[in-house]
Design a protein around this motif. Sequence first.
Motif, PDB file in Angstrom:
ATOM      1  N   MET A   1      21.483  42.706   5.000  1.00  0.00           N
ATOM      2  CA  MET A   1      22.574  41.873   5.454  1.00  0.00           C
ATOM      3  C   MET A   1      23.889  42.416   4.905  1.00  0.00           C
ATOM      4  N   LYS A   2      24.854  42.617   5.763  1.00  0.00           N
ATOM      5  CA  LYS A   2      26.141  43.148   5.358  1.00  0.00           C
ATOM      6  C   LYS A   2      27.025  42.025   4.830  1.00  0.00           C
ATOM      7  N   THR A   3      27.676  42.294   3.727  1.00  0.00           N
ATOM      8  CA  THR A   3      28.626  41.336   3.176  1.00  0.00           C
ATOM      9  C   THR A   3      30.013  41.731   3.650  1.00  0.00           C
ATOM     10  N   GLU A   4      30.640  40.866   4.406  1.00  0.00           N
ATOM     11  CA  GLU A   4      31.968  41.142   4.947  1.00  0.00           C
ATOM     12  C   GLU A   4      33.042  40.282   4.298  1.00  0.00           C
ATOM     13  N   GLN A   5      32.627  39.199   3.603  1.00  0.00           N
ATOM     14  CA  GLN A   5      33.572  38.299   2.956  1.00  0.00           C
ATOM     15  C   GLN A   5      33.253  38.195   1.471  1.00  0.00           C
ATOM     16  N   CYS A   6      34.279  37.927   0.704  1.00  0.00           N
ATOM     17  CA  CYS A   6      34.137  37.740  -0.733  1.00  0.00           C
ATOM     18  C   CYS A   6      33.225  36.543  -1.015  1.00  0.00           C
ATOM     19  N   PRO A   7      32.243  36.698  -1.911  1.00  0.00           N
ATOM     20  CA  PRO A   7      31.369  35.571  -2.239  1.00  0.00           C
ATOM     21  C   PRO A   7      32.046  34.489  -3.084  1.00  0.00           C
ATOM     22  N   ILE A   8      33.278  34.727  -3.530  1.00  0.00           N
ATOM     23  CA  ILE A   8      34.009  33.752  -4.340  1.00  0.00           C
ATOM     24  C   ILE A   8      35.058  33.024  -3.507  1.00  0.00           C
ATOM     25  N   CYS A   9      35.914  33.771  -2.807  1.00  0.00           N
ATOM     26  CA  CYS A   9      37.044  33.141  -2.102  1.00  0.00           C
ATOM     27  C   CYS A   9      36.963  33.284  -0.576  1.00  0.00           C
ATOM     28  N   TYR A  10      35.990  34.037  -0.089  1.00  0.00           N
ATOM     29  CA  TYR A  10      35.726  34.232   1.352  1.00  0.00           C
ATOM     30  C   TYR A  10      36.801  35.035   2.078  1.00  0.00           C
ATOM     31  N   THR A  11      37.661  35.717   1.343  1.00  0.00           N
ATOM     32  CA  THR A  11      38.605  36.655   1.949  1.00  0.00           C
ATOM     33  C   THR A  11      37.818  37.831   2.517  1.00  0.00           C
ATOM     34  N   ASN A  12      38.290  38.409   3.615  1.00  0.00           N
ATOM     35  CA  ASN A  12      37.643  39.600   4.167  1.00  0.00           C
ATOM     36  C   ASN A  12      37.734  40.746   3.174  1.00  0.00           C
ATOM     37  N   LEU A  13      36.608  41.434   2.980  1.00  0.00           N
ATOM     38  CA  LEU A  13      36.554  42.543   2.044  1.00  0.00           C
ATOM     39  C   LEU A  13      37.139  43.804   2.670  1.00  0.00           C
ATOM     40  N   GLU A  14      37.667  44.657   1.815  1.00  0.00           N
ATOM     41  CA  GLU A  14      38.166  45.966   2.206  1.00  0.00           C
ATOM     42  C   GLU A  14      37.315  47.007   1.487  1.00  0.00           C
ATOM     43  N   VAL A  15      37.478  48.271   1.846  1.00  0.00           N
ATOM     44  CA  VAL A  15      36.785  49.360   1.160  1.00  0.00           C
ATOM     45  C   VAL A  15      37.815  50.104   0.325  1.00  0.00           C
TER      46      VAL A  15
END
Length: 126
Positions: A1-15
């Motif tokens: 499962m790909k994580t696309e959002q922060c598990p703390i604040c749900y902001t979209n993740l960047e690389v």
Amino acid sequence: MKTEQCPICYTNLEVKEFAPCDDCGGLDEEINHFKNGIHKYNVYEIYNGFKLQLCNFCDVDFGSYKSEYWRFLGNKRIGYENFKLVSSVDNPMIQKTKYCPECNRGLKFLMFLRDLREIIKQEETN
């Protein structure tokens, strides 16, 4: 499962490129420290089986996180004296990782934080 959002604040993740420290590795200064060979890196069991790879600054500074950050009741802290050394990192490398621009942390640290807070919540209610 790909994580696309922060598990703390749900902001979209960047690389982003990260130095080998799960705590400060996303800081530009730390990437420069890595390139200049300033730090050593170790893997530690931090709390209740949870592990992080830390530089030799963050490992001793870890106790500066306030109890409230982890969601401990009272003044409990997690410091270097609580760590169990798992291994040294012999060939550390800069890697790309998912990163939350809001929390200013990499995904591994954020998942550690989320899971640790859940364990602490369970411990505090028992």
